[in-house]
Design an enzyme around this catalytic site. Sequence first.
Site, PDB file in Angstrom:
ATOM      1  N   ARG A 246     -14.139 -25.003 -16.778  1.00  0.00           N
ATOM      2  CA  ARG A 246     -13.338 -24.846 -15.578  1.00  0.00           C
ATOM      3  C   ARG A 246     -11.870 -24.851 -15.998  1.00  0.00           C
ATOM      4  O   ARG A 246     -11.480 -25.629 -16.893  1.00  0.00           O
ATOM      5  CB  ARG A 246     -13.580 -25.986 -14.583  1.00  0.00           C
ATOM      6  CG  ARG A 246     -14.871 -25.883 -13.787  1.00  0.00           C
ATOM      7  CD  ARG A 246     -14.862 -24.699 -12.804  1.00  0.00           C
ATOM      8  NE  ARG A 246     -16.050 -24.612 -11.985  1.00  0.00           N
ATOM      9  CZ  ARG A 246     -17.111 -23.843 -12.261  1.00  0.00           C
ATOM     10  NH1 ARG A 246     -17.132 -23.092 -13.349  1.00  0.00           N
ATOM     11  NH2 ARG A 246     -18.142 -23.816 -11.429  1.00  0.00           N
ATOM     12  N   GLU A 275      -6.570 -19.997 -10.863  1.00  0.00           N
ATOM     13  CA  GLU A 275      -7.581 -18.940 -10.941  1.00  0.00           C
ATOM     14  C   GLU A 275      -7.696 -18.303  -9.563  1.00  0.00           C
ATOM     15  O   GLU A 275      -7.922 -19.044  -8.585  1.00  0.00           O
ATOM     16  CB  GLU A 275      -8.922 -19.559 -11.359  1.00  0.00           C
ATOM     17  CG  GLU A 275      -9.938 -18.510 -11.755  1.00  0.00           C
ATOM     18  CD  GLU A 275     -11.176 -19.125 -12.411  1.00  0.00           C
ATOM     19  OE1 GLU A 275     -11.033 -19.930 -13.343  1.00  0.00           O
ATOM     20  OE2 GLU A 275     -12.269 -18.788 -11.955  1.00  0.00           O
ATOM     21  N   HIS A 296     -13.432 -15.045 -15.500  1.00  0.00           N
ATOM     22  CA  HIS A 296     -14.544 -15.934 -15.118  1.00  0.00           C
ATOM     23  C   HIS A 296     -15.863 -15.150 -14.999  1.00  0.00           C
ATOM     24  O   HIS A 296     -16.462 -15.091 -13.919  1.00  0.00           O
ATOM     25  CB  HIS A 296     -14.223 -16.662 -13.796  1.00  0.00           C
ATOM     26  CG  HIS A 296     -14.978 -17.959 -13.647  1.00  0.00           C
ATOM     27  ND1 HIS A 296     -14.497 -19.037 -12.953  1.00  0.00           N
ATOM     28  CD2 HIS A 296     -16.211 -18.342 -14.105  1.00  0.00           C
ATOM     29  CE1 HIS A 296     -15.382 -20.025 -12.979  1.00  0.00           C
ATOM     30  NE2 HIS A 296     -16.428 -19.628 -13.678  1.00  0.00           N
TER      31      HIS A 296
HETATM   32  C1  GLV Z   1     -19.818 -20.633 -13.169  1.00  0.00           C
HETATM   33  O1  GLV Z   1     -18.750 -20.983 -13.588  1.00  0.00           O
HETATM   34  C2  GLV Z   1     -20.739 -21.511 -12.519  1.00  0.00           C
HETATM   35  O2  GLV Z   1     -20.421 -22.679 -12.271  1.00  0.00           O
HETATM   36  O3  GLV Z   1     -21.855 -21.040 -12.213  1.00  0.00           O
END
Ligand code: GLV
Length: 334
Positions: A246, A275, A296
Amino acid sequence: MTARPVVYVTREIPDAGLDPLADECEVHVHDWKLPPGHDRILRRLAELEADGLLCLLTDDVDGEVMDASPNLRVVSTFSVGYDHVDVDEAERRGIAVGHTPGVLSETTADFTWALLMTAARRTVEGNEYVLADEWETWGPKLLTGPDVHHATLGVVGLGNIGATVARRAAGFEMEVLYANTERDGAAEQRLREFGVEATYVELDELLARSDFVTLHVPLNEATEGLIGDEEFEAMPDDAVLVNTSRGPVVDTDALDRALADGSIKRAALDVTDPEPLPGDHPVTRHVPEKLVLAPHIASASIGTRDRMARMAAENMLAGLRGESLPNSAVEDRR
Ligand code: GLV
């Protein structure tokens, strides 16, 4: 005929999840490429008097959201991480919370290695070099980078994803160190079966000894800003940092300083803080020589996104039927 439960889905997810939901529920999908936003989620849940909310990691699911519909009894997130859901508030209200662990570990581990290799062996720079028509000849010193094989890999967080990343280090015959909330003998044993001897060390030792540091911790109070000025200072100057966990686990301003003053060599991020990262954010000045960015997408294989959708639907349907969730965030965080 009893009314079908109503589910609000905050973005279009793969049919593998929408189809089973539609078989049993009245499904309303927020049909737009951007997230609905907090106010719209509140409004839609209230209008629909929804029984279930199927959300994404881009939705802030707080107590207010949980109170928006008098019928809400399940929140199912299409993600393994659930830092965007206030699980305490859900538990207080008796609302079940589902998430999608396990199914994305292999795919996320693949992508972690893609970033690690990209940062080490400078493939993005190579691409730009060719396109800029700068490639005049083969060069003995052209775009050299560190070896990955036989280097030291530091895995921060040896959960499902961290261990899956560590397993892949066998092929590169790397030394593997890991830092974790506690030593995990069972995970070490499983890795040993794949030929990986993972050594448990404190975070400061891991940072000091690793050529590549890869982050796999959940975001919570203890991990927010885990990697900041001091940690960059502790890393060797030629170290590479990879983050697919994260964004807020890394202090972005500290990373900017570390790349600028050479405290570390390179970083590769799939997750950022903020983000989305604006294209003109100060840290982007390091792209591509010192920084590789992705939006991401670590779990974004077609098969894995289907599996996540199916699992999110299974959690939702179980909760709506009053059964325990196959993958409950409330249980898994204990
Ligand atoms: C992606 O970052 C998730 O948490 O699935």
